[in-house]
Design an enzyme around this catalytic site. Structure first.
Site, short mmCIF file in Angstrom:
data_model
loop_
_atom_site.label_atom_id
_atom_site.label_comp_id
_atom_site.label_asym_id
_atom_site.label_seq_id
_atom_site.Cartn_x
_atom_site.Cartn_y
_atom_site.Cartn_z
N GLY A 33 3.67 -0.13 -4.25
CA GLY A 33 2.45 1.26 -4.55
C GLY A 33 1.78 1.26 -3.32
O GLY A 33 1.69 2.30 -2.78
N HIS A 34 1.41 0.21 -2.54
CA HIS A 34 0.55 0.19 -1.31
C HIS A 34 1.65 0.79 -0.17
O HIS A 34 0.92 1.55 0.69
CB HIS A 34 0.14 -1.07 -0.92
CG HIS A 34 -0.88 -1.81 -2.01
ND1 HIS A 34 -0.52 -2.82 -2.67
CD2 HIS A 34 -2.03 -1.44 -2.25
CE1 HIS A 34 -1.74 -3.26 -3.58
NE2 HIS A 34 -2.70 -2.22 -3.20
N ASP A 151 -5.82 4.46 -9.84
CA ASP A 151 -7.09 4.39 -10.17
C ASP A 151 -7.91 5.73 -10.42
O ASP A 151 -8.73 5.89 -9.22
CB ASP A 151 -7.75 3.47 -9.13
CG ASP A 151 -7.06 1.89 -9.30
OD1 ASP A 151 -7.34 1.39 -10.00
OD2 ASP A 151 -6.54 1.61 -8.21
#
Length: 330
Positions: A33-34, A151
């Protein structure tokens, strides 16, 4: 490309800048994801620009009893992932570098939006998050900063802070990256046992169930608008095999587009089933909210929404969400 590891703001400021600087903020323990965020940043920065990845476990956003001490710290592995994804710099400051006088007495308040959902469960979390994001934006001086949509509330608050306080940079949200089975990638997934991970799949399954229900209702409303609300329309629907209920044009025409209550109910069924598993899923919240302020949407809402969920499986707390658009077919 060789990625440079820096630990002080002075060293970062000494670098010569020739193009756009794109920043990806992380707390380390990098995963795909990063890496997706970093690759997107590389595209936005361009060949003459610079990608900076910050790695900083921020103590201000961990409450009492949360996992600050056991949060994974894997800087060597993070550096490799950042390099492979196209980062020019990994900026990994110490706590003293970010907070040289100790914890700051002046902090950024997240306001009412920061008290909802995650803020209600984790008081003060978003104040700490916005404070460190503001400091890191000042320390890194980016033209654009990228954050994951996983998020969603954090992203919404950062956008609001940048707009309200005139930070003068672009904020880009990058879609959630998921495992093949649907589980949203998270640094905390590594805490899950095999059994806990199976239970944790209910988070994404509930979101997909709500999304599927929403898509079906939007499609039904679109069909309802294609033909005037007459007996001829009911006959046409019946002729293509629609059920009697679907052919009730008056009911369909009066139905709220997308039906927020039905979307919540479809997701809730999955979560209720997961609560009976072993180990069980312990729900913190399921919410269908307006992304502008994270208040619950009501029937008749049109526009963007976020279906969000948070739950504990064993000792691990996980969050996930999915974006929806109501009234898209109108």
């Amino acid at each position: 490309m060789t990625t440079v590891l820096l630990s002080t703001a002075d060293a970062l400021h000494a670098r010569v800048r020739t193009g756009r600087r794109a920043v990806v903020m992380t707390m380390g323990a990098l995963h795909e994801g990063h890496a997706t965020l970093i690759r997107t940043a590389r595209q936005l920065a361009g060949g003459d620009g610079e990608v900076v990845v910050t790695v900083f476990v921020n103590p201000l956003q961990f409450g009492a009893g949360e996992d600050l001490d056991r949060y994974p710290r894997t800087l060597d592995a993070d550096l490799k992932i950042a390099e492979q994804a196209g980062a020019d710099v990994v900026f990994a400051p110490s706590v003293d570098e970010v907070y040289p006088g100790g914890e700051p007495q002046v902090r950024i308040s997240a306001g009412p939006m920061g008290e909802r959902l995650e803020g209600s469960t984790r008081p003060g979390h978003f104040d700490g998050m916005l404070t460190v994001v503001a400091k890191l934006l000042h320390l890194t001086g980016p033209d654009v900063a990228l954050f994951g949509q996983k998020d969603a509330q954090q992203l919404a608050l950062i956008r609001r802070m940048v707009r309200d306080l005139n930070f003068g940079l672009e904020i880009v949200g990058v879609p959630t990256v998921r495992e093949a089975d649907g589980l949203a990638l998270s640094s905390r997934n590594r805490y899950l046992s095999a059994g806990e991970r199976r239970t944790a799949l209910a988070l994404s399954q509930a979101l997909f169930a709500g999304s599927d229900r929403h898509a079906a209702q939007e499609a039904l409303c679109a069909r309802a608008r294609e033909v005037p609300a007459t007996h001829a329309r009911a006959d046409a629907l019946s002729a293509i095999g629609e059920s009697r209920a679907a052919a009730d044009t008056h009911a369909v025409a009066k139905a709220a587009p997308g039906g927020p209550a039905a979307v919540r109910a479809a997701a809730r069924l999955v979560l209720d089933d997961a609560a009976r598993l072993s180990p069980p899923l312990v729900l913190d919240y399921l919410a269908l909210v307006d992304p502008s302020d994270f208040t619950e949407i009501q029937d008749g809402h049109t526009g963007d929404a976020v279906l969000a969920v948070a739950a504990r499986v064993g000792a691990t707390r996980l969050i996930d969400n999915i974006p929806l658009t109501f009234g898209a077919a109108s």
